[in-house]
Scaffold this motif. Structure first.
Motif, PDB file in Angstrom:
ATOM      1  N   VAL A  19      16.187 100.314  36.533  1.00  0.00           N
ATOM      2  CA  VAL A  19      17.045 100.321  35.346  1.00  0.00           C
ATOM      3  C   VAL A  19      17.481  98.897  35.012  1.00  0.00           C
ATOM      4  O   VAL A  19      17.480  98.498  33.844  1.00  0.00           O
ATOM      5  CB  VAL A  19      18.261 101.260  35.546  1.00  0.00           C
ATOM      6  CG1 VAL A  19      19.348 100.986  34.507  1.00  0.00           C
ATOM      7  CG2 VAL A  19      17.808 102.707  35.475  1.00  0.00           C
ATOM      8  N   SER A  20      17.846  98.100  36.014  1.00  0.00           N
ATOM      9  CA  SER A  20      18.232  96.699  35.762  1.00  0.00           C
ATOM     10  C   SER A  20      17.094  95.926  35.107  1.00  0.00           C
ATOM     11  O   SER A  20      17.321  95.166  34.159  1.00  0.00           O
ATOM     12  CB  SER A  20      18.641  96.010  37.069  1.00  0.00           C
ATOM     13  OG  SER A  20      19.852  96.545  37.541  1.00  0.00           O
ATOM     14  N   ALA A  21      15.879  96.130  35.588  1.00  0.00           N
ATOM     15  CA  ALA A  21      14.720  95.456  34.990  1.00  0.00           C
ATOM     16  C   ALA A  21      14.495  95.929  33.558  1.00  0.00           C
ATOM     17  O   ALA A  21      14.185  95.118  32.672  1.00  0.00           O
ATOM     18  CB  ALA A  21      13.473  95.706  35.842  1.00  0.00           C
ATOM     19  N   LEU A  22      14.655  97.226  33.311  1.00  0.00           N
ATOM     20  CA  LEU A  22      14.514  97.769  31.956  1.00  0.00           C
ATOM     21  C   LEU A  22      15.546  97.152  31.020  1.00  0.00           C
ATOM     22  O   LEU A  22      15.226  96.720  29.908  1.00  0.00           O
ATOM     23  CB  LEU A  22      14.670  99.292  31.973  1.00  0.00           C
ATOM     24  CG  LEU A  22      14.865  99.971  30.610  1.00  0.00           C
ATOM     25  CD1 LEU A  22      13.590  99.921  29.794  1.00  0.00           C
ATOM     26  CD2 LEU A  22      15.351 101.387  30.778  1.00  0.00           C
ATOM     27  N   LEU A  23      16.821  97.106  31.448  1.00  0.00           N
ATOM     28  CA  LEU A  23      17.884  96.541  30.609  1.00  0.00           C
ATOM     29  C   LEU A  23      17.626  95.069  30.313  1.00  0.00           C
ATOM     30  O   LEU A  23      17.797  94.617  29.174  1.00  0.00           O
ATOM     31  CB  LEU A  23      19.244  96.720  31.292  1.00  0.00           C
ATOM     32  CG  LEU A  23      19.764  98.150  31.369  1.00  0.00           C
ATOM     33  CD1 LEU A  23      20.950  98.249  32.317  1.00  0.00           C
ATOM     34  CD2 LEU A  23      20.131  98.667  29.986  1.00  0.00           C
ATOM     35  N   THR A  24      17.196  94.318  31.312  1.00  0.00           N
ATOM     36  CA  THR A  24      16.909  92.900  31.109  1.00  0.00           C
ATOM     37  C   THR A  24      15.754  92.715  30.135  1.00  0.00           C
ATOM     38  O   THR A  24      15.816  91.870  29.229  1.00  0.00           O
ATOM     39  CB  THR A  24      16.608  92.229  32.465  1.00  0.00           C
ATOM     40  OG1 THR A  24      17.761  92.380  33.306  1.00  0.00           O
ATOM     41  CG2 THR A  24      16.290  90.756  32.289  1.00  0.00           C
ATOM     42  N   ALA A  25      14.709  93.521  30.254  1.00  0.00           N
ATOM     43  CA  ALA A  25      13.569  93.428  29.332  1.00  0.00           C
ATOM     44  C   ALA A  25      13.964  93.844  27.917  1.00  0.00           C
ATOM     45  O   ALA A  25      13.591  93.187  26.937  1.00  0.00           O
ATOM     46  CB  ALA A  25      12.418  94.303  29.834  1.00  0.00           C
ATOM     47  N   ALA A  26      14.738  94.899  27.792  1.00  0.00           N
ATOM     48  CA  ALA A  26      15.097  95.414  26.474  1.00  0.00           C
ATOM     49  C   ALA A  26      16.033  94.478  25.720  1.00  0.00           C
ATOM     50  O   ALA A  26      15.928  94.353  24.495  1.00  0.00           O
ATOM     51  CB  ALA A  26      15.738  96.792  26.602  1.00  0.00           C
ATOM     52  N   PHE A  27      16.940  93.812  26.427  1.00  0.00           N
ATOM     53  CA  PHE A  27      17.927  92.951  25.773  1.00  0.00           C
ATOM     54  C   PHE A  27      17.580  91.464  25.854  1.00  0.00           C
ATOM     55  O   PHE A  27      18.265  90.640  25.261  1.00  0.00           O
ATOM     56  CB  PHE A  27      19.320  93.208  26.347  1.00  0.00           C
ATOM     57  CG  PHE A  27      19.890  94.537  25.918  1.00  0.00           C
ATOM     58  CD1 PHE A  27      20.496  94.687  24.683  1.00  0.00           C
ATOM     59  CD2 PHE A  27      19.795  95.644  26.744  1.00  0.00           C
ATOM     60  CE1 PHE A  27      21.012  95.910  24.283  1.00  0.00           C
ATOM     61  CE2 PHE A  27      20.314  96.870  26.356  1.00  0.00           C
ATOM     62  CZ  PHE A  27      20.918  97.005  25.121  1.00  0.00           C
ATOM     63  N   GLY A  28      16.545  91.111  26.607  1.00  0.00           N
ATOM     64  CA  GLY A  28      16.124  89.714  26.691  1.00  0.00           C
ATOM     65  C   GLY A  28      17.028  88.842  27.541  1.00  0.00           C
ATOM     66  O   GLY A  28      16.868  87.622  27.563  1.00  0.00           O
TER      67      GLY A  28
END
Length: 159
Positions: A19-28
Motif C-alpha cells: 500500500v505504501s508503494a502504491l500511495l507513493t506511485a499514485a501521488f508521486g
C-alpha cells in the motif's frame, strides 16, 4: 489484456508495504504513505480497503475517525495505481464507500475535487460548517446532522 481488479476488501496484515508503494506511485511522493503510517500509529484508522487483482493491490482507501464531530469518518487518502487510473476503478471504490455511509447512516467527509466526488455520491458540505480546509472542496456522504458543525481531523493530518 489489462488487469481487472477483484471486489473491494479490507486490507490484510502484511500488505502495508504494498500500500505504501502504491500511495507513493499514485501521488508521486510519499506524503500520503506517511499520513497512513501516522494514522495507523495513532490508532485513528477506522478501516482500510483495497482493490486487489491477480497482480497485487491496484486501489486503496483509508477511513479514519474524525475528532469532531464525534462519530464521523474521514476518507483519505484514496489512490489507484497509475497504470490503472482513468478506468473507473476509483469511482467504483469511492462510490461503494459513499453508498455504505448513506445506507448505514454514517457521516463521511472527504477533501477533494468536487467534480469527481459528486459523481461518486458525495455532496458539498452544507453552509455553516467550520473546517481547516476550503469548503468548496469539502464533501460529505451520509447524514450531515450534528450539534457541533466543526470539522476537526485526526492529528496525523497536521491541521
Amino acid at each position: 489484456m489489462a488487469t481487472r481488479p477483484d471486489f473491494m476488501r479490507e486490507l490484510k496484515r502484511g500488505e502495508e508495504d504494498e500500500v505504501s508503494a502504491l500511495l507513493t506511485a499514485a501521488f508521486g511522493q510519499n506524503d500520503e504513505a506517511k499520513l497512513v503510517d501516522n494514522l495507523r500509529k495513532s490508532r485513528a484508522i477506522a478501516g482500510e480497503m483495497v482493490l486487489p487483482s491477480s497482480e497485487g493491490i491496484v486501489g486503496y482507501a483509508a477511513l479514519s475517525n474524525m475528532i469532531s464531530p464525534k462519530g464521523w469518518l474521514c476518507l483519505a487518502p484514496v489512490a489507484i495505481r497509475p497504470d490503472m487510473q482513468r478506468h473507473g476503478h476509483g469511482r467504483r471504490l469511492v462510490g461503494m464507500i459513499s453508498q455504505w455511509a448513506k445506507m448505514s447512516g454514517n457521516s463521511l467527509v472527504v477533501l477533494g475535487d468536487p467534480s469527481f466526488y459528486t459523481r461518486c455520491g458525495f455532496a458539498l458540505i452544507p453552509n455553516g460548517f467550520a473546517s481547516p480546509y476550503p469548503g468548496d472542496h469539502t464533501l460529505i456522504a451520509g447524514p450531515a446532522k450534528t450539534k457541533t458543525p466543526v470539522l476537526i481531523y485526526p492529528k496525523a493530518f497536521g491541521t
